[in-house]
Write a protein that holds these residues in place. Structure first.
Motif, PDB file in Angstrom:
ATOM      1  N   GLN A 113     -28.364  44.990 -60.887  1.00  0.00           N
ATOM      2  CA  GLN A 113     -28.882  45.673 -62.067  1.00  0.00           C
ATOM      3  C   GLN A 113     -30.149  44.989 -62.612  1.00  0.00           C
ATOM      4  O   GLN A 113     -31.155  45.647 -62.940  1.00  0.00           O
ATOM      5  CB  GLN A 113     -27.808  45.740 -63.149  1.00  0.00           C
ATOM      6  CG  GLN A 113     -26.629  46.614 -62.763  1.00  0.00           C
ATOM      7  CD  GLN A 113     -25.501  46.527 -63.763  1.00  0.00           C
ATOM      8  OE1 GLN A 113     -25.468  45.607 -64.596  1.00  0.00           O
ATOM      9  NE2 GLN A 113     -24.542  47.454 -63.687  1.00  0.00           N
ATOM     10  N   ILE A 114     -30.032  43.669 -62.722  1.00  0.00           N
ATOM     11  CA  ILE A 114     -31.199  42.927 -63.216  1.00  0.00           C
ATOM     12  C   ILE A 114     -32.376  43.067 -62.262  1.00  0.00           C
ATOM     13  O   ILE A 114     -33.529  43.324 -62.673  1.00  0.00           O
ATOM     14  CB  ILE A 114     -30.852  41.443 -63.414  1.00  0.00           C
ATOM     15  CG1 ILE A 114     -29.821  41.299 -64.547  1.00  0.00           C
ATOM     16  CG2 ILE A 114     -32.099  40.626 -63.717  1.00  0.00           C
ATOM     17  CD1 ILE A 114     -29.332  39.890 -64.757  1.00  0.00           C
ATOM     18  N   ASN A 115     -32.127  42.927 -60.971  1.00  0.00           N
ATOM     19  CA  ASN A 115     -33.207  43.015 -59.991  1.00  0.00           C
ATOM     20  C   ASN A 115     -33.798  44.410 -59.933  1.00  0.00           C
ATOM     21  O   ASN A 115     -34.993  44.591 -59.658  1.00  0.00           O
ATOM     22  CB  ASN A 115     -32.689  42.610 -58.611  1.00  0.00           C
ATOM     23  CG  ASN A 115     -32.315  41.137 -58.570  1.00  0.00           C
ATOM     24  OD1 ASN A 115     -32.822  40.330 -59.342  1.00  0.00           O
ATOM     25  ND2 ASN A 115     -31.375  40.779 -57.675  1.00  0.00           N
ATOM     26  N   PHE A 116     -32.979  45.424 -60.181  1.00  0.00           N
ATOM     27  CA  PHE A 116     -33.516  46.792 -60.220  1.00  0.00           C
ATOM     28  C   PHE A 116     -34.506  46.955 -61.375  1.00  0.00           C
ATOM     29  O   PHE A 116     -35.554  47.577 -61.226  1.00  0.00           O
ATOM     30  CB  PHE A 116     -32.376  47.801 -60.353  1.00  0.00           C
ATOM     31  CG  PHE A 116     -32.862  49.202 -60.571  1.00  0.00           C
ATOM     32  CD1 PHE A 116     -33.391  49.946 -59.516  1.00  0.00           C
ATOM     33  CD2 PHE A 116     -32.841  49.774 -61.837  1.00  0.00           C
ATOM     34  CE1 PHE A 116     -33.862  51.235 -59.728  1.00  0.00           C
ATOM     35  CE2 PHE A 116     -33.326  51.061 -62.050  1.00  0.00           C
ATOM     36  CZ  PHE A 116     -33.837  51.795 -60.984  1.00  0.00           C
ATOM     37  N   LEU A 117     -34.109  46.415 -62.538  1.00  0.00           N
ATOM     38  CA  LEU A 117     -35.041  46.508 -63.676  1.00  0.00           C
ATOM     39  C   LEU A 117     -36.361  45.794 -63.377  1.00  0.00           C
ATOM     40  O   LEU A 117     -37.446  46.285 -63.706  1.00  0.00           O
ATOM     41  CB  LEU A 117     -34.390  45.920 -64.926  1.00  0.00           C
ATOM     42  CG  LEU A 117     -33.225  46.745 -65.513  1.00  0.00           C
ATOM     43  CD1 LEU A 117     -32.592  45.985 -66.680  1.00  0.00           C
ATOM     44  CD2 LEU A 117     -33.716  48.108 -65.967  1.00  0.00           C
ATOM     45  N   ILE A 118     -36.245  44.609 -62.755  1.00  0.00           N
ATOM     46  CA  ILE A 118     -37.468  43.872 -62.388  1.00  0.00           C
ATOM     47  C   ILE A 118     -38.304  44.690 -61.415  1.00  0.00           C
ATOM     48  O   ILE A 118     -39.526  44.832 -61.568  1.00  0.00           O
ATOM     49  CB  ILE A 118     -37.096  42.504 -61.779  1.00  0.00           C
ATOM     50  CG1 ILE A 118     -36.433  41.612 -62.839  1.00  0.00           C
ATOM     51  CG2 ILE A 118     -38.345  41.828 -61.201  1.00  0.00           C
ATOM     52  CD1 ILE A 118     -35.905  40.301 -62.285  1.00  0.00           C
ATOM     53  N   ALA A 119     -37.643  45.257 -60.409  1.00  0.00           N
ATOM     54  CA  ALA A 119     -38.371  46.051 -59.423  1.00  0.00           C
ATOM     55  C   ALA A 119     -38.947  47.308 -60.052  1.00  0.00           C
ATOM     56  O   ALA A 119     -40.069  47.743 -59.707  1.00  0.00           O
ATOM     57  CB  ALA A 119     -37.420  46.418 -58.267  1.00  0.00           C
ATOM     58  N   PHE A 120     -38.209  47.925 -61.003  1.00  0.00           N
ATOM     59  CA  PHE A 120     -38.690  49.148 -61.631  1.00  0.00           C
ATOM     60  C   PHE A 120     -39.977  48.895 -62.427  1.00  0.00           C
ATOM     61  O   PHE A 120     -40.956  49.629 -62.294  1.00  0.00           O
ATOM     62  CB  PHE A 120     -37.600  49.723 -62.557  1.00  0.00           C
ATOM     63  CG  PHE A 120     -38.056  50.917 -63.324  1.00  0.00           C
ATOM     64  CD1 PHE A 120     -38.133  52.166 -62.727  1.00  0.00           C
ATOM     65  CD2 PHE A 120     -38.437  50.808 -64.662  1.00  0.00           C
ATOM     66  CE1 PHE A 120     -38.567  53.279 -63.441  1.00  0.00           C
ATOM     67  CE2 PHE A 120     -38.874  51.909 -65.381  1.00  0.00           C
ATOM     68  CZ  PHE A 120     -38.945  53.150 -64.765  1.00  0.00           C
ATOM     69  N   PHE A 121     -39.913  47.846 -63.258  1.00  0.00           N
ATOM     70  CA  PHE A 121     -41.117  47.553 -64.044  1.00  0.00           C
ATOM     71  C   PHE A 121     -42.268  47.086 -63.148  1.00  0.00           C
ATOM     72  O   PHE A 121     -43.434  47.366 -63.426  1.00  0.00           O
ATOM     73  CB  PHE A 121     -40.805  46.521 -65.117  1.00  0.00           C
ATOM     74  CG  PHE A 121     -40.041  47.082 -66.276  1.00  0.00           C
ATOM     75  CD1 PHE A 121     -40.622  47.979 -67.149  1.00  0.00           C
ATOM     76  CD2 PHE A 121     -38.704  46.744 -66.475  1.00  0.00           C
ATOM     77  CE1 PHE A 121     -39.928  48.517 -68.217  1.00  0.00           C
ATOM     78  CE2 PHE A 121     -38.003  47.284 -67.544  1.00  0.00           C
ATOM     79  CZ  PHE A 121     -38.602  48.174 -68.416  1.00  0.00           C
ATOM     80  N   SER A 122     -41.954  46.387 -62.089  1.00  0.00           N
ATOM     81  CA  SER A 122     -42.995  46.016 -61.127  1.00  0.00           C
ATOM     82  C   SER A 122     -43.592  47.255 -60.484  1.00  0.00           C
ATOM     83  O   SER A 122     -44.814  47.363 -60.282  1.00  0.00           O
ATOM     84  CB  SER A 122     -42.425  45.096 -60.057  1.00  0.00           C
ATOM     85  OG  SER A 122     -41.934  43.896 -60.628  1.00  0.00           O
ATOM     86  N   GLY A 123     -42.726  48.212 -60.170  1.00  0.00           N
ATOM     87  CA  GLY A 123     -43.202  49.463 -59.605  1.00  0.00           C
ATOM     88  C   GLY A 123     -44.072  50.239 -60.589  1.00  0.00           C
ATOM     89  O   GLY A 123     -45.057  50.882 -60.209  1.00  0.00           O
ATOM     90  N   LEU A 124     -43.680  50.193 -61.909  1.00  0.00           N
ATOM     91  CA  LEU A 124     -44.481  50.876 -62.928  1.00  0.00           C
ATOM     92  C   LEU A 124     -45.873  50.259 -63.035  1.00  0.00           C
ATOM     93  O   LEU A 124     -46.879  50.974 -63.128  1.00  0.00           O
ATOM     94  CB  LEU A 124     -43.757  50.794 -64.274  1.00  0.00           C
ATOM     95  CG  LEU A 124     -44.391  51.564 -65.433  1.00  0.00           C
ATOM     96  CD1 LEU A 124     -44.428  53.057 -65.105  1.00  0.00           C
ATOM     97  CD2 LEU A 124     -43.618  51.312 -66.719  1.00  0.00           C
ATOM     98  N   VAL A 125     -45.896  48.908 -63.011  1.00  0.00           N
ATOM     99  CA  VAL A 125     -47.200  48.235 -63.036  1.00  0.00           C
ATOM    100  C   VAL A 125     -48.010  48.590 -61.792  1.00  0.00           C
ATOM    101  O   VAL A 125     -49.213  48.856 -61.859  1.00  0.00           O
ATOM    102  CB  VAL A 125     -47.004  46.706 -63.135  1.00  0.00           C
ATOM    103  CG1 VAL A 125     -48.323  45.981 -62.947  1.00  0.00           C
ATOM    104  CG2 VAL A 125     -46.376  46.326 -64.470  1.00  0.00           C
ATOM    105  N   LEU A 126     -47.318  48.638 -60.659  1.00  0.00           N
ATOM    106  CA  LEU A 126     -48.001  48.983 -59.415  1.00  0.00           C
ATOM    107  C   LEU A 126     -48.518  50.424 -59.462  1.00  0.00           C
ATOM    108  O   LEU A 126     -49.608  50.721 -58.952  1.00  0.00           O
ATOM    109  CB  LEU A 126     -47.043  48.797 -58.247  1.00  0.00           C
ATOM    110  CG  LEU A 126     -47.643  48.948 -56.846  1.00  0.00           C
ATOM    111  CD1 LEU A 126     -48.708  47.885 -56.621  1.00  0.00           C
ATOM    112  CD2 LEU A 126     -46.554  48.846 -55.793  1.00  0.00           C
TER     113      LEU A 126
END
Length: 711
Positions: A113-126
């Motif tokens: 769950q935590i890693n998904f949030l990190i990946a999601f926001f990273s994806g948004l920045v990307l």
């Protein structure tokens, strides 16, 4: 607008709009799909890297056990588990309730769950970065690419470019690596020592060229440099005049010092240079009349230089040159090159020359009274020599050559002479790269043609001379100096301010001056049709050479706006000057009360008589037209001509003019009487001779009967 045209526009707009929407979703759907894959992959990767030991075995056995339970296996059934290299056999119920497996399983799910949030926001920045990248690429492909030539940039970009160039020049041993400390509205835009390469300001009236000049004058005052300022309208006097160090040359102003032509003319060339400025050559007409007038003036002034002080005065100079008696002036100039020009043997030629002289040198009458003495016999005003002031490096301050509006036509010959004297005085200095002497001439074409100004501007930089020239129109400069001389001077002004030019012809000249650029022009083509396969966008590039600033842009500039071109950079910038409100620190003009002396009044009336009356009495129509053209060329406007005409009409009613008219009529009568007596004497002698011949013929008639000499 017809229905068909409206329908076509609607169809075209709809096709383009839907094509744009389709392309928008196509790009963003692909970008979104790739980002989903990236988020999932990043989530798994982070979970894999951050999971504790045996976490994946715990997930495996936990899922297995729940599958067993789901497929109906009894909790008492035996299951086998391998853990840390050991084999364990226990019931399914115990495995389902194994706390170690449950703890590890919950830990991994929490990590996911935590890693998904990190990946999601990273994806948004990307996603944002990718969108910006696409936008930048689109702008890059659609922007015009500069290849060579001038570039239009912001003022700060020009300043940065000049600083970089200055540092590079310093590395090569040229310059100090700094820009000039003269700044416009807080921005350094000029290279070091830009001033000795001269400055030009072009623009119509009322565009605030004077604002730029005032900014420059404040910097000059701060530096402590000398400046000779042509101040038409006395505005600079009111803002900058300092009685302790400045001088005003304006014979109408009470603050004017004592000046005459001998203050600045010592040798024959000095008088010739002064005559060239005082008596200009306008247009391309026959220069004989103007050259002859100059020669008489310079010869008389130079000859009078050696007279005693009590006999050398402007009043005597004018009366001597303008005297109606050619014998008196011829006697004074005997032995000079001017003697033949005032001979009574060429009376009509001498009259034409003196008429030209009268047109211009009558402005010297305004010097009357500057040399007056007080009750103690001491001069009321100090003598002033602009040559001595310029060539004395210890002197400081400004020299104002001012004129109010109604005085300008009368003072134009004098101001032109003063500027010519100042220019030649700078050339008489020793070379000094650190000296600065400014010559600021706003509205330069409103003056007479200054002799050899182009050559002076070209040479004066090594003596520290800095010229700032303001023009309302390039056509004015061409009219005064001619095409070649105007182009020569224009080419010597390296730093240039281009203000508004209302006419297309003048804006065209400034547009050419600002230069051209070669660019790679980007073009976008859109195709559409009934079938979606025909929809598309194509990009192409074309190399083109074009004007940096087109004439219409110069025509539409607002007040205080201008384009600036400086030497040492290919960048051009547009400035929006801030209006600096300056308070008056001195009176712009203090009228000098000076009732003209009888001798000076007589000299002026002689000048008017020679200028207006004599040509009509003694010259043929062709020569009168030439003189009228010369006289009219000294006026810039009808108002100036009317002011001068009113003064001349008053002078025509004076005693001197009436006396000269009577003398002329009496002289004509005597000439007619003398001619009549001569004709009568000639007729009598002829008759007597004919009678004698008739008598002789009768006597010899017998011998020559066949020849009859007289009827």
């Amino acid at each position: 607008m017809s229905f068909q045209h409206t329908s076509n526009h609607a169809t075209r707009g709809g096709q383009i709009t839907f094509h744009t929407i389709h392309m928008f979703f196509q790009v963003h759907s692909k970008l979104g799909k790739y980002l989903v894959y990236a988020v999932a992959a990043l989530t798994l990767l982070l979970t894999w890297l951050r999971a504790p030991d045996n976490a994946w075995w715990a997930i495996f056995y936990t899922v297995r056990n729940h599958l067993y339970q789901g497929f109906g296996m009894q909790e008492t059934a035996k299951v086998t588990t391998f853990w840390n290299g050991q084999r364990y056999v226990s019931t399914l119920g115990l495995q389902l309730n194994n706390t170690e497996l449950g703890t590890l399983y919950d830990s991994v799910i929490h990590q996911v769950q935590i890693n998904f949030l990190i990946a999601f926001f990273s994806g948004l920045v990307l996603f944002i970065m990718a969108t910006r990248y696409f936008k930048a690429q689109g702008e890059k492909k659609s922007q015009d690419k500069h290849i060579r030539g001038s570039q239009l940039v912001e003022p700060k970009a020009l300043s940065t470019d000049l600083k970089q160039r200055a540092k590079e020049k310093k590395k090569r041993g040229n310059g100090n690596g700094k820009l000039s400390d003269f700044v416009i509205d807080g921005i350094a835009l000029f290279k070091h020592d830009f001033e000795v390469q001269h400055v030009g300001l072009k623009g119509t009236t009322g565009v605030c060229k004077s604002v730029a000049i005032r900014k420059l004058l404040r910097w000059i005052r701060k530096r402590g440099d000398k400046a000779i300022i042509y101040d038409k309208g006395c505005t600079c006097v009111s803002k900058f005049y300092d009685e302790s160090q400045d001088t005003i040359l304006n014979p109408f102003d009470e603050r004017c010092p004592d000046w005459d032509i001998w203050c600045d003319a010592k040798e024959a060339p000095d008088f010739e240079n002064m005559a060239n400025a005082l008596i200009p050559q306008h247009g391309e007409g026959d220069p004989f009349w103007v050259d002859s007038a100059r020669t008489i003036f310079s010869s008389t002034g130079y000859r009078m230089k050696d007279d005693q002080d009590d006999k050398r005065s402007t009043e005597r100079l004018l009366n001597l040159i303008l005297t109606s008696e050619l014998e008196e002036l011829g006697s004074y100039l005997h032995g000079t090159e001017s003697a033949s020009l005032v001979s009574d043997k060429i009376q009509k030629t001498a009259i034409s020359i003196k008429s030209v002289l009268a047109t211009y040198i009558k402005s010297l009458r305004f010097l009357d009274g500057l040399n007056r003495e007080n009750e103690d016999g001491q001069p009321e005003r100090k003598k002033f020599s602009s040559t001595d002031w310029i060539q004395d490096d210890n002197q400081r301050g400004f020299l104002f050559l001012s004129s109010a509006a109604r005085q300008h036509a009368s003072l134009r010959p004098l101001i032109s002479s003063w500027l010519a004297i100042a220019s030649n005085a700078i050339l008489g200095l020793a070379e000094n790269p650190d000296r600065r002497i400014w010559v600021i001439i706003d509205e330069m074409p409103s003056l007479h043609k200054l002799p050899e100004l182009g050559e002076i501007i070209a040479e004066v930089r090594k003596f520290g001379g800095c010229y700032v020239i303001g023009l309302q129109s390039y056509a004015q400069l061409t009219k005064t100096y001619g095409k070649n001389a105007a182009e020569e001077m224009n080419d010597l002004l390296n730093t240039r301010f281009y203000f508004r030019s209302p006419s297309n012809a003048m804006a065209e000249i400034s547009s050419k001056d600002l230069g051209e650029q070669e660019i790679e022009l980007s073009k976008e083509h859109i195709s559409y049709g009934a079938n979606q396969l025909r929809d598309g966008v194509s990009l192409s590039h074309e190399t083109r050479t074009q004007r940096l600033v087109i004439p219409s842009e110069l025509q539409s500039l607002d007040d205080l706006q201008c384009y600036l071109r400086v030497p040492g950079s290919s960048f051009i910038t547009q400035l929006d000057l801030s209006y600096d409100q300056m308070r008056n620190i001195a009176s712009p003009f203090i009228k000098r009360e000076f009732p003209p002396s009888p001798g000076m009044l007589e000299a002026y009336e002689k000048a008017v008589y020679l200028e207006t009356v004599v040509p009509g009495m003694a010259l043929p129509e062709s020569e009168k037209k030439v003189l009228c053209a010369i006289q009219a060329s000294q006026f810039d406007s009808e108002d100036e001509m009317n002011v001068e005409a009113s003064q001349m009409n008053a002078a025509l009613k004076g005693n001197t003019v009436n006396r000269l008219k009577k003398q002329a009529r009496r002289g004509d009568a005597e000439t007619v009487e003398q001619d009549t007596s001569t004709q009568q004497a000639t007729s009598t002698a002829t008759q007597e001779r004919m009678n004698k011949e008739n008598d002789g013929a009768s006597t010899s008639k017998g011998g020559v009967n066949d020849i009859e000499l007289y009827d």
